[in-house]
Structures are given as C-alpha cells and as structure tokens.
Motif scaffolding. Sequence first.
Motif, PDB file in Angstrom:
ATOM      1  N   ASP A 259       0.993  -0.859   0.228  1.00 25.01           N
ATOM      2  CA  ASP A 259      -0.258  -0.393  -0.287  1.00 25.01           C
ATOM      3  C   ASP A 259       1.296   1.170   0.100  1.00 25.01           C
ATOM      4  O   ASP A 259       0.516   2.062  -0.737  1.00 25.01           O
ATOM      5  N   GLU A 260       1.994   1.442   0.692  1.00 29.53           N
ATOM      6  CA  GLU A 260       2.578   2.236   0.930  1.00 29.53           C
ATOM      7  C   GLU A 260       3.514   2.530  -0.236  1.00 29.53           C
ATOM      8  O   GLU A 260       3.970   4.028  -0.483  1.00 29.53           O
ATOM      9  N   THR A 261       4.039   1.610  -1.298  1.00 27.25           N
ATOM     10  CA  THR A 261       4.173   2.409  -2.379  1.00 27.25           C
ATOM     11  C   THR A 261       3.473   2.087  -4.125  1.00 27.25           C
ATOM     12  O   THR A 261       3.813   2.262  -4.954  1.00 27.25           O
ATOM     13  N   ARG A 262       2.247   1.480  -3.834  1.00 30.89           N
ATOM     14  CA  ARG A 262       1.308   1.777  -4.723  1.00 30.89           C
ATOM     15  C   ARG A 262       1.580   3.431  -5.974  1.00 30.89           C
ATOM     16  O   ARG A 262       1.181   2.479  -7.191  1.00 30.89           O
ATOM     17  N   SER A 263       0.889   3.692  -4.994  1.00 28.09           N
ATOM     18  CA  SER A 263       0.925   5.692  -6.214  1.00 28.09           C
ATOM     19  C   SER A 263       2.353   5.813  -7.116  1.00 28.09           C
ATOM     20  O   SER A 263       2.068   6.212  -7.685  1.00 28.09           O
ATOM     21  N   TYR A 264       3.810   4.706  -6.961  1.00 33.59           N
ATOM     22  CA  TYR A 264       4.434   4.755  -7.647  1.00 33.59           C
ATOM     23  C   TYR A 264       4.624   4.280  -8.784  1.00 33.59           C
ATOM     24  O   TYR A 264       4.959   4.788 -10.165  1.00 33.59           O
ATOM     25  N   TYR A 265       3.622   3.480  -9.367  1.00 40.68           N
ATOM     26  CA  TYR A 265       3.466   2.245 -10.195  1.00 40.68           C
ATOM     27  C   TYR A 265       2.276   3.424 -11.432  1.00 40.68           C
ATOM     28  O   TYR A 265       1.998   2.902 -10.337  1.00 40.68           O
ATOM     29  N   SER A 266       2.976   2.682 -12.511  1.00 43.27           N
ATOM     30  CA  SER A 266       1.805   2.663 -13.264  1.00 43.27           C
ATOM     31  C   SER A 266       1.209   1.430 -14.756  1.00 43.27           C
ATOM     32  O   SER A 266       0.139   1.721 -14.986  1.00 43.27           O
ATOM     33  N   GLY A 267       2.120   0.525 -14.356  1.00 46.13           N
ATOM     34  CA  GLY A 267       1.201  -0.183 -15.014  1.00 46.13           C
ATOM     35  C   GLY A 267       0.372  -0.671 -14.699  1.00 46.13           C
ATOM     36  O   GLY A 267      -0.175  -0.896 -13.883  1.00 46.13           O
ATOM     37  N   ASN A 268       0.142  -2.437 -15.974  1.00 47.76           N
ATOM     38  CA  ASN A 268      -1.504  -2.530 -16.022  1.00 47.76           C
ATOM     39  C   ASN A 268      -0.903  -3.435 -15.238  1.00 47.76           C
ATOM     40  O   ASN A 268      -2.785  -3.970 -14.490  1.00 47.76           O
ATOM     41  N   TYR A 269      -0.425  -4.599 -14.407  1.00 43.81           N
ATOM     42  CA  TYR A 269      -0.620  -5.604 -13.566  1.00 43.81           C
ATOM     43  C   TYR A 269       0.432  -5.428 -12.249  1.00 43.81           C
ATOM     44  O   TYR A 269       1.444  -6.352 -11.969  1.00 43.81           O
ATOM     45  N   VAL A 270      -0.287  -4.617 -11.351  1.00 44.00           N
ATOM     46  CA  VAL A 270       0.058  -3.995 -10.321  1.00 44.00           C
ATOM     47  C   VAL A 270      -0.644  -4.289  -9.098  1.00 44.00           C
ATOM     48  O   VAL A 270      -1.413  -4.006  -9.306  1.00 44.00           O
ATOM     49  N   LYS A 271      -0.182  -5.144  -8.167  1.00 47.07           N
ATOM     50  CA  LYS A 271      -0.795  -5.355  -7.178  1.00 47.07           C
ATOM     51  C   LYS A 271      -0.586  -5.067  -5.604  1.00 47.07           C
ATOM     52  O   LYS A 271       0.566  -5.970  -5.285  1.00 47.07           O
ATOM     53  N   SER A 272      -1.312  -4.738  -5.112  1.00 48.08           N
ATOM     54  CA  SER A 272      -0.571  -4.208  -3.648  1.00 48.08           C
ATOM     55  C   SER A 272      -0.589  -5.757  -3.059  1.00 48.08           C
ATOM     56  O   SER A 272      -2.011  -6.162  -2.837  1.00 48.08           O
ATOM     57  N   ILE A 273      -0.286  -6.340  -1.883  1.00 51.42           N
ATOM     58  CA  ILE A 273      -0.395  -7.036  -0.911  1.00 51.42           C
ATOM     59  C   ILE A 273      -0.645  -7.279   0.683  1.00 51.42           C
ATOM     60  O   ILE A 273      -1.685  -8.372   1.089  1.00 51.42           O
ATOM     61  N   GLY A 274      -0.617  -5.702   0.562  1.00 53.12           N
ATOM     62  CA  GLY A 274      -0.987  -5.119   1.831  1.00 53.12           C
ATOM     63  C   GLY A 274      -0.383  -3.776   2.397  1.00 53.12           C
ATOM     64  O   GLY A 274       0.550  -3.689   1.634  1.00 53.12           O
ATOM     65  N   SER A 275      -0.405  -3.802   3.482  1.00 49.19           N
ATOM     66  CA  SER A 275       0.323  -2.745   4.407  1.00 49.19           C
ATOM     67  C   SER A 275       1.570  -3.168   5.227  1.00 49.19           C
ATOM     68  O   SER A 275       1.626  -4.293   5.818  1.00 49.19           O
ATOM     69  N   ARG A 276       2.999  -2.343   4.807  1.00 46.86           N
ATOM     70  CA  ARG A 276       3.935  -2.917   6.031  1.00 46.86           C
ATOM     71  C   ARG A 276       3.981  -2.606   6.892  1.00 46.86           C
ATOM     72  O   ARG A 276       4.054  -2.869   7.921  1.00 46.86           O
ATOM     73  N   LYS A 277       3.146  -1.243   7.504  1.00 46.46           N
ATOM     74  CA  LYS A 277       1.973  -1.313   8.454  1.00 46.46           C
ATOM     75  C   LYS A 277       1.530  -2.124   9.092  1.00 46.46           C
ATOM     76  O   LYS A 277       1.389  -2.192  10.909  1.00 46.46           O
ATOM     77  N   ASP A 278       1.236  -3.034   8.557  1.00 42.94           N
ATOM     78  CA  ASP A 278       0.621  -4.509   9.035  1.00 42.94           C
ATOM     79  C   ASP A 278       0.988  -5.412   8.367  1.00 42.94           C
ATOM     80  O   ASP A 278       0.050  -6.167   7.471  1.00 42.94           O
ATOM     81  N   VAL A 279       1.379  -6.820   8.929  1.00 47.84           N
ATOM     82  CA  VAL A 279       2.377  -7.578   8.589  1.00 47.84           C
ATOM     83  C   VAL A 279       1.050  -8.773   8.005  1.00 47.84           C
ATOM     84  O   VAL A 279       1.217  -9.119   7.144  1.00 47.84           O
ATOM     85  N   LYS A 280      -0.028  -8.609   9.068  1.00 48.72           N
ATOM     86  CA  LYS A 280      -0.979  -9.001   9.018  1.00 48.72           C
ATOM     87  C   LYS A 280      -1.600  -9.294   7.868  1.00 48.72           C
ATOM     88  O   LYS A 280      -2.466 -10.345   6.954  1.00 48.72           O
ATOM     89  N   SER A 281      -2.337  -8.599   7.137  1.00 47.31           N
ATOM     90  CA  SER A 281      -2.391  -7.916   5.992  1.00 47.31           C
ATOM     91  C   SER A 281      -2.257  -8.775   4.600  1.00 47.31           C
ATOM     92  O   SER A 281      -2.628  -9.186   3.895  1.00 47.31           O
ATOM     93  N   VAL A 282      -0.367  -8.712   4.905  1.00 54.52           N
ATOM     94  CA  VAL A 282       0.184  -9.481   3.258  1.00 54.52           C
ATOM     95  C   VAL A 282      -0.295 -10.698   4.293  1.00 54.52           C
ATOM     96  O   VAL A 282      -0.233 -11.047   2.788  1.00 54.52           O
ATOM     97  N   ALA A 283       0.077 -11.280   4.868  1.00 53.74           N
ATOM     98  CA  ALA A 283       0.165 -12.831   4.902  1.00 53.74           C
ATOM     99  C   ALA A 283      -1.458 -13.114   4.630  1.00 53.74           C
ATOM    100  O   ALA A 283      -1.970 -13.806   4.129  1.00 53.74           O
TER     101      ALA A 283
END
Length: 336
Positions: A259-283
Amino acid sequence: METKIVKANTESDFKEAAKIIRSGGLVAFPTETVYGLGGNALDPMAAKKIYEAKGRPSDNPLIAHISSLEQLTPLVKTITPLAKSLMDKFWPGPMTLIFNKSELVPLETTGGLQTVAVRMPNHPVALKLIQEANVPIAAPSANLSGKPSPTKASHVIEDLSGRIDMILDGGDTDIGIESTIIDVTSDEPVILRPGFITSNQIGQMKEDSSVPEDRRPKAPGMKYKHYAPKASLVVIKGKKEDVLAELLKHQDEGIICTDETRSYYSGNYVKSIGSRKDVKSVAHNLYRVLREFDETPVKMIYSESFDETELGLSVMNRLLKAAGHQVIEVGKKGKE
Ligand code: AMP
Ligand code: MG
C-alpha cells in the motif's frame, strides 16, 4: 464426480459432510489459516484419495485435525510437558505439533513416517465438521499440488471441482498462511515450518535451518515446490529505494508492491499485497494475489520483500518458495 458446494450454515450441511468423511470421501472446509482438503485420518484409502485429488506425492505427510483434546490421546505415543504447555497456550489455533504416532494412525496419513502432525483449528466450521464426523480429519491445503494454498472457496472450486465430494464454503480465511509446525518429539522444540505463530511468541525455539541434516527428513514435505503462480516470480531484496527503483524497471510485467508504494507504479499488472504497517494483511492477501496473476498474461512477476522477523519471516518463507528462491539483491554496494 460431481462436487457439491454448500454454504455450511445448516445442520444438514454438516451432517452430510460428516457422513461423507466417515464413509471415506473427501470434503474441503475452511480453517482460520487456509482451506483444507479433509478425509478420515484413520482410513488409509481416504489418505490415498487426498493425494490423488491434489496430485500430491504420497510421501508428503498430512496434518490430522482434531476438535477436542480427547481426540489426541489415541493418535500419539506420549504427550510431553512441552507439548502440553504449547497446546494449552495455542490450541485451538494456527499451530501444528509433531508427535510420535500410535498404531492407530496409518502410515498412508503420515507419508510413511512414524510421527504424526496434529492441529486443533480455530474455526467454527472446521470444529463442527470434525465433531460431527467424530474422527480426526487429515487435511492438507485444498489446492492442486504446487499451487498457492486456497484462502477462498472459489480457489478450492477452481482447483478441485470434480475431484472431491463436497466443498463447505465458509467465506475467506482470516490468517491466509499455513500453521506453524513444531516438532515436540524431543525435549527441545524445533520449528519445522514458520507460520502465523512466531518463535518470539513461543519462547526459546530452534528454526529448522539450525537442525542437523539427520533430523530433517521428518518433514519430507519441505522438499517439494509450493505455492507457485503460473508466471515466474522473482523477489527483490535491498533498501526500500533500491527495490522501488528496480521494480519500476519492470512495469510491463507483474508487480507485487505494498500500500505504501502503490502510487509510484502505473503498469497494468500492479497488485498491492497489503500494508507494511500491518504484516498480518500481507499474510492474509499473499495467496490471493499470487492466484490473481494466473488470470493475467504476465510471464514474470517481481515482488517487494519483507523483513525476515516475526510474521515477516513466515511471509518471506512462502514468498521465496513461490519464487523457487529466485532473488535479486539490489544496491548492495551502497549498503553497510
Ligand atoms: P499442508 O500442505 O498445509 O497440508 O502441510 C502439510 C505439511 O505438514 C507437510 O508438507 C509437512 O511439511 C508437515 N508435516 C505433516 N506431517 C508431518 C510429520 N509427521 N513430520 C513433519 N512434518 C510434517
Ligand atoms: Mg499445502
């Protein structure tokens, strides 16, 4: 075979599912970690069916799921004080314990090992199913061998529809990665697979990497390829800025960011896996995101990496396996 799919909210759903298990059939069900593919853990034929349905090698041992402590005693030779204290603290929950098996447990369930893996899951649907079936339920993750574990009923349907008797749809799983596996056959507990419960929570524990070679065959499952998306996955390690710079070069391909880096990308297949502040969301999101790339045309996926501490260690364990350990380390020269 036609696979019956039900919402798992009526008594008759559970009765029917339990009957299937007792008569040697297979039922996929939700747990708090990932969906499991269940069969009677005491029935060698059911174990064989599980391996067949998953396309999984039969020396990869299965975890027996129980709903009460009374169900444990007949499965194991001894319950050490260490095992007892871990059970008291973490069951029901995302922790699997390895015991020396009793005669009752068939070798087909344990992949030929003299040890058995047991867990009491913390999910109402799983617990009710086991209770109704009144037998321990052997359940690996309910995916085709090699694919990411299922965290939604739709993932199970995609992989196993037509191959099993029934799927209990209990919604999305909460945790999203598999249980922590701890060998408690000796006085010294050994973590064989990192998971949601971390070594810090458990206390003084050894990781499997520090285990002498001769103890490792206890988990032959660890040698197989796991969790992989169809595209080739590469994990990028390094300082945040360097990783970002590297990933920005690959925007025509798949990108796993946060979530923290999502806005840097403009590609078509960019997926956020969750927030670094909440590793549970990533899992929680990891396997869903890996599976979503199977719906895209990308041939390569580049992923950010996570600090290998606490839950981050377990997330990286899965991510690196999914990547077949393809790692690029960037900006090394600039680093201490
Ligand atoms: P899953 O794919 O989530 O079903 O995980 C099953 C994994 O549990 C196996 O691949 C093994 O790594 C581990 N496991 C199951 N039984 C044993 C056992 N008796 N000894 C060591 N590891 C086991
Ligand atoms: Mg699995």
